[in-house]
Design a protein around this motif. Sequence first.
Motif, PDB file in Angstrom:
ATOM      1  N   ASP A 177     -14.805 -56.357  -1.106  1.00  0.00           N
ATOM      2  CA  ASP A 177     -14.971 -54.941  -0.972  1.00  0.00           C
ATOM      3  C   ASP A 177     -14.225 -54.217  -2.225  1.00  0.00           C
ATOM      4  OD1 ASP A 177     -16.190 -54.944   1.365  1.00  0.00           O
ATOM      5  OD2 ASP A 177     -14.538 -55.119   2.502  1.00  0.00           O
ATOM      6  N   ARG A 178     -13.451 -54.990  -2.874  1.00  0.00           N
ATOM      7  CA  ARG A 178     -12.249 -54.631  -4.068  1.00  0.00           C
ATOM      8  C   ARG A 178     -13.379 -54.299  -5.300  1.00  0.00           C
ATOM      9  NH1 ARG A 178      -8.828 -59.395  -5.053  1.00  0.00           N
ATOM     10  NH2 ARG A 178      -8.948 -59.961  -2.897  1.00  0.00           N
ATOM     11  N   THR A 179     -12.832 -53.230  -5.729  1.00  0.00           N
ATOM     12  CA  THR A 179     -13.732 -52.558  -6.810  1.00  0.00           C
ATOM     13  C   THR A 179     -13.261 -52.963  -8.068  1.00  0.00           C
ATOM     14  OG1 THR A 179     -12.379 -50.426  -6.941  1.00  0.00           O
ATOM     15  CG2 THR A 179     -14.295 -50.390  -5.167  1.00  0.00           C
ATOM     16  N   PHE A 180     -14.177 -52.590  -9.086  1.00  0.00           N
ATOM     17  CA  PHE A 180     -13.707 -52.947 -10.679  1.00  0.00           C
ATOM     18  C   PHE A 180     -13.730 -51.739 -11.239  1.00  0.00           C
ATOM     19  CE2 PHE A 180     -16.287 -56.313  -8.356  1.00  0.00           C
ATOM     20  CZ  PHE A 180     -15.771 -57.473  -9.170  1.00  0.00           C
ATOM     21  N   GLN A 181     -13.218 -51.693 -12.650  1.00  0.00           N
ATOM     22  CA  GLN A 181     -12.854 -50.604 -13.212  1.00  0.00           C
ATOM     23  C   GLN A 181     -12.932 -51.007 -14.755  1.00  0.00           C
ATOM     24  OE1 GLN A 181      -9.005 -49.922 -11.745  1.00  0.00           O
ATOM     25  NE2 GLN A 181      -8.220 -49.852 -13.707  1.00  0.00           N
ATOM     26  N   ASN A 182     -13.355 -49.871 -15.738  1.00  0.00           N
ATOM     27  CA  ASN A 182     -13.031 -50.037 -17.009  1.00  0.00           C
ATOM     28  C   ASN A 182     -12.529 -48.639 -17.579  1.00  0.00           C
ATOM     29  OD1 ASN A 182     -15.569 -48.534 -17.335  1.00  0.00           O
ATOM     30  ND2 ASN A 182     -16.792 -50.265 -17.812  1.00  0.00           N
ATOM     31  N   LEU A 183     -12.657 -48.333 -18.945  1.00  0.00           N
ATOM     32  CA  LEU A 183     -12.055 -47.136 -19.605  1.00  0.00           C
ATOM     33  C   LEU A 183     -12.971 -46.225 -19.258  1.00  0.00           C
ATOM     34  CD1 LEU A 183     -10.998 -48.611 -23.004  1.00  0.00           C
ATOM     35  CD2 LEU A 183      -9.620 -47.964 -20.839  1.00  0.00           C
ATOM     36  N   GLN A 184     -14.391 -46.241 -18.965  1.00  0.00           N
ATOM     37  CA  GLN A 184     -15.000 -45.240 -18.542  1.00  0.00           C
ATOM     38  C   GLN A 184     -15.157 -44.995 -17.014  1.00  0.00           C
ATOM     39  OE1 GLN A 184     -16.402 -47.935 -20.626  1.00  0.00           O
ATOM     40  NE2 GLN A 184     -15.545 -46.570 -22.362  1.00  0.00           N
ATOM     41  N   GLU A 185     -15.048 -45.889 -16.076  1.00  0.00           N
ATOM     42  CA  GLU A 185     -15.361 -45.819 -14.846  1.00  0.00           C
ATOM     43  C   GLU A 185     -14.460 -46.394 -13.994  1.00  0.00           C
ATOM     44  OE1 GLU A 185     -19.886 -45.924 -13.653  1.00  0.00           O
ATOM     45  OE2 GLU A 185     -19.712 -47.066 -15.329  1.00  0.00           O
ATOM     46  N   ASN A 186     -14.110 -45.512 -13.045  1.00  0.00           N
ATOM     47  CA  ASN A 186     -13.326 -46.169 -11.836  1.00  0.00           C
ATOM     48  C   ASN A 186     -13.948 -46.881 -10.512  1.00  0.00           C
ATOM     49  OD1 ASN A 186     -10.776 -46.434 -13.143  1.00  0.00           O
ATOM     50  ND2 ASN A 186     -10.603 -44.179 -12.958  1.00  0.00           N
ATOM     51  N   SER A 187     -13.474 -47.523  -9.716  1.00  0.00           N
ATOM     52  CA  SER A 187     -14.167 -47.848  -8.359  1.00  0.00           C
ATOM     53  C   SER A 187     -15.540 -48.127  -8.330  1.00  0.00           C
ATOM     54  CB  SER A 187     -13.958 -46.522  -7.301  1.00  0.00           C
ATOM     55  OG  SER A 187     -12.527 -46.329  -7.341  1.00  0.00           O
ATOM     56  N   MET A 188     -15.975 -49.069  -9.175  1.00  0.00           N
ATOM     57  CA  MET A 188     -17.143 -49.594  -9.210  1.00  0.00           C
ATOM     58  C   MET A 188     -17.309 -50.629  -8.371  1.00  0.00           C
ATOM     59  SD  MET A 188     -18.314 -49.846 -13.256  1.00  0.00           S
ATOM     60  CE  MET A 188     -16.704 -50.221 -13.915  1.00  0.00           C
ATOM     61  N   THR A 189     -18.309 -50.637  -7.277  1.00  0.00           N
ATOM     62  CA  THR A 189     -18.714 -51.704  -6.469  1.00  0.00           C
ATOM     63  C   THR A 189     -19.389 -52.832  -7.766  1.00  0.00           C
ATOM     64  OG1 THR A 189     -20.890 -51.038  -6.266  1.00  0.00           O
ATOM     65  CG2 THR A 189     -19.230 -50.233  -4.714  1.00  0.00           C
ATOM     66  N   TRP A 199     -20.150 -55.067 -22.922  1.00  0.00           N
ATOM     67  CA  TRP A 199     -19.589 -54.326 -21.780  1.00  0.00           C
ATOM     68  C   TRP A 199     -18.605 -55.103 -20.983  1.00  0.00           C
ATOM     69  CZ3 TRP A 199     -19.492 -54.382 -16.698  1.00  0.00           C
ATOM     70  CH2 TRP A 199     -19.368 -53.187 -16.181  1.00  0.00           C
ATOM     71  N   ALA A 200     -17.621 -54.559 -20.488  1.00  0.00           N
ATOM     72  CA  ALA A 200     -16.843 -55.188 -19.837  1.00  0.00           C
ATOM     73  C   ALA A 200     -15.974 -54.420 -18.595  1.00  0.00           C
ATOM     74  CB  ALA A 200     -15.526 -55.603 -20.689  1.00  0.00           C
ATOM     75  N   CYS A 201     -15.420 -55.002 -17.641  1.00  0.00           N
ATOM     76  CA  CYS A 201     -14.799 -54.441 -16.532  1.00  0.00           C
ATOM     77  C   CYS A 201     -13.597 -55.390 -16.052  1.00  0.00           C
ATOM     78  CB  CYS A 201     -15.490 -53.989 -15.499  1.00  0.00           C
ATOM     79  SG  CYS A 201     -16.475 -55.247 -14.643  1.00  0.00           S
ATOM     80  N   ILE A 202     -12.746 -54.736 -15.198  1.00  0.00           N
ATOM     81  CA  ILE A 202     -11.782 -55.634 -14.600  1.00  0.00           C
ATOM     82  C   ILE A 202     -11.572 -55.322 -13.126  1.00  0.00           C
ATOM     83  CG2 ILE A 202     -10.310 -56.082 -16.653  1.00  0.00           C
ATOM     84  CD1 ILE A 202      -8.433 -53.600 -15.410  1.00  0.00           C
ATOM     85  N   ARG A 203     -11.166 -56.252 -12.341  1.00  0.00           N
ATOM     86  CA  ARG A 203     -10.841 -56.099 -10.967  1.00  0.00           C
ATOM     87  C   ARG A 203      -9.387 -56.546 -10.735  1.00  0.00           C
ATOM     88  NH1 ARG A 203     -13.338 -59.740  -6.114  1.00  0.00           N
ATOM     89  NH2 ARG A 203     -11.871 -61.087  -6.862  1.00  0.00           N
TER      90      ARG A 203
END
Length: 178
Positions: free
Chosen positions: A8-20, A71-75
Motif C-alpha cells: 500500500d505504500r506509495t512512490f514519489q519523484n520530483l514531479q508526482e507524489n503518492s503514486m500507487t 524515468w525514476a521514482c522512490i518509495r
Amino acid sequence: MAEKSWADRTFQNLQENSMTFDVVFQRIISFMARNPRGNYRLMIGTDSQVHPQHTTFITGIVIQNKGKGAWACIRKTIVPRKMLALHEKISYETTLTEEVVSLFTEDRKNTMIDIVLPFIYNGATFSMEGHIDIGSGSRNRTSEFVNEMVARIESTGIEPKIKPDSFVASSYANKYTK
C-alpha cells in the motif's frame, strides 16, 4: 493509525507524489512506448541511513533507455529505531528491493518485453536488475554478505548488481536517505 502494508505504500519523484504501483507501472510503460526500439534497463535498489530516532530506507525504481534518458521514482520506508546491526540493515534493504521486484509480476514483465519484442532484431533490449548497496572488496564491511544478498536477488529472477555497478542503491536512493 495502523501501519500500511508494504504493497500500500506509495512512490514519489520530483514531479508526482503518492503514486500507487499501478501508476508507477503505467509511467514505465509510457516511457518505454515512446521509443520501443530502445535499450531498456529496469533497475531496483534500496539504501538506508540511520538517524537519531529512526532508520530511513529508500527504494528506487529506475527505467533507463541507454543514452536516451530515464524515468525514476522512490518509495520511503521508516523503521522507528536506529538499525545499527549491519547484517540486519543490509538484509532489510534487500527485502525491500525484493518486495518491489515482486510487484513486477510475469504479466507486467511480459507487457514490458512486448514493447521491445518487435524490434529485438533491430537491437532493442530489455533487462531487469536488482541493485544491492554492498561491495566485495576486502576493505568493504559488507563484503561478507555479498554471496547471501546476491543469491536472494538471483532467486527473484533478475540480475544482481553490487558496487560499483549498483548505482540505483548506492547513488540514486542514497541521496534521498539523508
